[in-house]
Write a protein that holds these residues in place. Sequence first.
Motif, short mmCIF file in Angstrom:
data_model
loop_
_atom_site.label_atom_id
_atom_site.label_comp_id
_atom_site.label_asym_id
_atom_site.label_seq_id
_atom_site.Cartn_x
_atom_site.Cartn_y
_atom_site.Cartn_z
N CYS A 9 -5.62 3.24 -2.77
CA CYS A 9 -4.49 3.75 -3.55
C CYS A 9 -4.29 2.82 -4.77
O CYS A 9 -4.81 1.71 -4.78
N CYS A 30 0.82 -1.22 0.00
CA CYS A 30 0.00 0.00 0.00
C CYS A 30 0.85 1.27 0.00
O CYS A 30 1.78 1.39 0.79
N TYR A 31 0.51 2.21 -0.89
CA TYR A 31 1.25 3.47 -0.93
C TYR A 31 1.00 4.31 0.33
O TYR A 31 1.71 5.27 0.59
N ASN A 32 -0.03 3.98 1.09
CA ASN A 32 -0.27 4.71 2.33
C ASN A 32 0.31 4.00 3.56
O ASN A 32 0.01 4.36 4.69
N CYS A 47 -3.04 -0.69 -3.90
CA CYS A 47 -4.05 -1.53 -3.24
C CYS A 47 -5.10 -2.02 -4.24
O CYS A 47 -5.53 -3.17 -4.18
N CYS A 90 -4.92 0.17 2.47
CA CYS A 90 -5.96 1.20 2.60
C CYS A 90 -7.14 0.91 1.67
O CYS A 90 -8.24 1.39 1.88
N GLY A 91 -6.88 0.15 0.62
CA GLY A 91 -7.94 -0.24 -0.30
C GLY A 91 -8.22 0.72 -1.44
O GLY A 91 -8.88 0.35 -2.40
ZN ZN Z 1 -3.30 1.51 -0.24
#
Ligand code: ZN
Length: 219
Positions: free
Chosen positions: A200, A188-190, A203, A197-198
């Motif tokens: 990005c 995940c980039y977050n 994700c 996070c679902g």
């Molecule tokens: Zn993400």
Amino acid sequence: MKDKNALVLFSGGQDSTTCLFWAMKNFDQVETFCFSYGQRHAAEVEVARSLAEKLKLPFHLRDLSVLASLSDNALTNSAMAMDSVLPPSGHINTFVPGRNMIFLSLAAVLARSLGILDIIIGVSQTDFSGYPDCRDTFIRSLNVTLNLAMEEQFIIHTPLMWLNKAQTWQLANDLGALDIVRNETLTCYNGIKGDGCGHCPSCKLRNEGLRQFLNETMR
Ligand code: ZN
């Protein structure tokens, strides 16, 4: 391929962790190589380190923050919003120019000093999202160049090259690593581990592949 050692470029994400399990199946001894280069989710280095520790594999970590200072991209510049789709021209702004070339070149230098010729990287042309350095032609070309540069016979392995994300999940499952890849990696980039996070781009790709894989296996 048994009776050999391999070096895996390892970031603690889905792809490189799947490659790590692939390497453990196909080689006797596996070592991991990870870079810190100012990536947005610095937590991935710690995820990679703890996975390597859990699997009792040597973990080589090097600082490569110079990479972020040379070009502007959304992966290392957190003030920049990440493209979620491929722009009509040019590259997606999470592209870090030269990254895989530099990673693989440094991996070859380390591998040589460890007496290793087999290097593994989790790139995929199928899902290359506009990243030119994930393509097979580039990898083959660099392999030739590295061999010439050091007068060695390196082999760069790309077990995911022709797999889509669903097939990469399938491979993790076949290697008996589905749970660990699903729950203990960070893509995940977050910076959120596991299912992330679902929303990005990373994700979305990962979760869509997982959904497709689960649907196909349930059938
Ligand atoms: Zn993400």
